[in-house]
Design an enzyme around this catalytic site. Structure first.
Site, short mmCIF file in Angstrom:
data_model
loop_
_atom_site.label_atom_id
_atom_site.label_comp_id
_atom_site.label_asym_id
_atom_site.label_seq_id
_atom_site.Cartn_x
_atom_site.Cartn_y
_atom_site.Cartn_z
N ILE A 1 -4.86 -2.51 -6.36
CA ILE A 1 -4.58 -3.79 -7.02
C ILE A 1 -3.56 -4.58 -6.22
CG2 ILE A 1 -3.76 -4.86 -9.16
CD1 ILE A 1 -4.52 -2.20 -10.57
N GLY B 1 -4.32 2.40 -4.10
CA GLY B 1 -5.45 3.01 -3.42
C GLY B 1 -5.34 4.50 -3.18
N TYR C 1 -10.66 1.79 -8.84
CA TYR C 1 -9.44 1.13 -8.37
C TYR C 1 -8.21 1.79 -8.98
CZ TYR C 1 -9.16 -1.35 -12.89
OH TYR C 1 -9.07 -1.66 -14.22
N CYS C 2 -7.07 1.62 -8.33
CA CYS C 2 -5.78 2.11 -8.83
C CYS C 2 -4.70 1.17 -8.29
CB CYS C 2 -5.53 3.56 -8.45
SG CYS C 2 -5.52 3.88 -6.67
N THR C 3 -3.44 1.56 -8.39
CA THR C 3 -2.34 0.67 -8.01
C THR C 3 -2.35 0.32 -6.53
OG1 THR C 3 -0.98 1.64 -9.76
CG2 THR C 3 0.16 0.35 -8.08
#
Length: 510
Positions: A141, A114, A110-112
């Site tokens: 997220i 995508g 996951y990241c901020t």
């Protein structure tokens, strides 16, 4: 988002010799609901996997250290890996070094928003056998918190790259801690940075008052420590008032009275000393941070010194489209945070009335990308200011100007004859420059070695048209001027072959 856009927005590795992974081979997308369900059922999955195979579920955060410090996914049944990297381009090296932790497991990334997971998941899968089971949170997220406003399995705040700085859920738990005292703290709005690598660090209000010098945990691990320097960079310094020049160095520092605040890297007699002029609505500290890669690659050749321009600007923000249509709810605050570094300019418009103590105000009209053409006032003040900088903090071998700073540097070049004795330098580097109030100069009339760096016709520089930069370059004598055109937008390029040409230009003056 299309594959092309993803490749344009993120660069997985700073090594241009490495071939980027195929985005088509990226990890499988999981919606926010699917991602949540996987974490919710993690205990059951782990029990089943233990009885049938050695495969485990691993949660991998693809963000930078300062982002993960204030918020992350947590589940006691899932092993979580935080690479603790300074920047996204460091992630491939971390994956290479920790591949055995990933091999044979189901990897949940996951990241901020995508975007970063697209490249990173493709890189992991490119390693072949044992790295096939890679999944990523679609929309990141941000999308997850929209679906689960109470936070779900995400604890803390999501770091975002706009004036909001971070966005939290209905859960008010604070995950971050102050770098110095260890108290609960997760507010990056003061923009405190490591004195060495310039990475954002969390420093509570009390500790900010006690110590202006910070070293991130990564630099501490590498053996760097606070030396005896008593005064450090001050983002809120009054550049237009004689508060004393402050030169910040990794090894030494000197303070010279009766002059504006300066920020610089370490200084040695064997290197060139270059005064750097920032762009419109920027400041010395911000320009130094954005020029970190350039400074690092030129460290054997040059010492970069940064100074705030003399015209302090009022805080003005452009509302988003939703604001303009009155669709923001009363509970939302579209205004940027109250704590913000001061911004400055070398040239201002005819309606400039100086700084304002009123705080943030909304712009009356949309920002005009061509506003730099109307900013023609304040030249005399800036020239007098730079004369003081040279007399109190000089000498300088050359000047590097970016955007409006380049326009100011060009004006200074044109005035060298009149300023002889007060201002003297041997070369100029103009990045994304343009000519202002230089109608009296003929083509090739400025006889000074110059390097002009700007985006070409396809360079996506939406601030300064390439023709404006070419016109400025034409005012310098052909025999001693050089042009570097690139396709990287409104930046100073540090990739090959551009950086080699910049180094070759500077070698002439050593």
């Amino acid at each position: 988002m299309c594959t092309y856009c993803t490749q344009e927005l993120v660069t997985l590795s700073s090594n241009l010799l490495l071939k980027s992974p195929e985005i088509s081979n990226a990890g499988r997308h999981l919606s926010a609901v699917e991602f949540h369900s996987v974490l919710q059922d993690a205990g059951k999955i782990q029990d089943k996997s233990n009885s049938s195979s050695d495969r485990r579920l691993i949660l991998l955060d693809a963000r930078n250290l300062y982002e993960t410090r204030i918020g992350k996914f947590q589940n006691v049944n899932v092993k979580t890996l935080d690479p603790q990297i300074r920047q996204y381009s460091d992630l491939p090296s971390w994956i290479d070094d920790n591949s055995e932790q990933l091999r044979g497991n189901s990897i949940l990334m996951y990241c901020t928003g995508g975007i970063r997971c697209e490249m990173a998941s493709a890189y992991i899968k490119s390693k072949g056998v044992g790295f096939e089971n890679v999944f990523q949170l679609y929309g990141g997220i941000q999308r997850y918190l929209e679906q689960f406003p109470d936070g779900g399995f995400f604890k803390g705040k999501n770091f975002v790259f706009d004036h909001r700085v971070s966005v939290g859920s209905l859960d008010s738990d604070v995950l971050g801690t102050c770098l110095l005292c260890g108290s609960s703290y997760d507010d990056y709005s003061s923009r405190c940075r490591c004195r060495y690598c310039r990475m954002l660090v969390l420093v509570c209000d009390g500790c900010q008052k006690k110590s202006p010098s910070y070293i991130c945990e990564l630099c501490k691990r590498s053996g760097k420590c606070v030396d005896s320097v008593s005064e450090m960079e001050d983002d809120n310094s009054e550049a237009s008032e004689p508060a004393g020049i402050k030169l910040v160095s990794n090894s030494n520092q000197r303070k010279i009275p009766s002059s504006p605040a300066l920020v610089n890297g370490s200084r040695t007699s064997k290197r060139l000393r270059i005064l750097c002029l920032h762009g419109f609505r920027q400041n010395a500290s911000g320009f130094k941070g954005r020029s970190g890669s350039l400074a690092k690659k030129l460290k054997a050749l040059a010492d970069l010194v940064f100074v705030n321009a003399p015209h302090e600007l009022p805080f003005i923000y452009q509302p988003c489209l939703a604001d303009q249509h009155n669709s923001i709810s009363p509970s939302q605050d579209p205004c940027p945070p109250k704590v913000c570094s001061k911004k400055f300019a070398w040239l201002v418009g005819s309606d400039y009335q100086g700084k304002s103590d009123a705080g943030w105000t909304m712009a009356d009209v949309p920002f005009d990308l061509l506003q730099y053409q109307q900013q023609t006032e304040g030249i005399d003040v800036s020239l007098a200011f730079l004369r003081t900088v040279f007399s109190q903090a000089g000498p300088f071998d050359g000047i590097l100007g970016f955007s409006q700073g380049a326009a100011m540097a060009a004006l200074l070049c044109g005035q060298l004859g009149k300023l002889k004795g007060d201002v003297d330098f041997r070369f100029v580097i103009l990045c994304s420059g343009f000519a202002i109030n230089m109608e009296g100069f003929q083509q090739g009339s400025i006889n000074l070695p110059s390097l002009h760096i700007f985006g070409n016709d396809k360079g996506r520089d939406r601030q300064i048209n390439s023709q404006a930069s070419r016109q400025l370059a034409s005012l310098f004598e052909d025999g001693c001027s050089e042009i570097i055109e690139h396709d990287l937008g409104h930046i100073i390029p540090t990739q090959s072959p551009h950086i080699e040409r910049i180094k070759n230009f500077l070698q002439r003056f050593l």
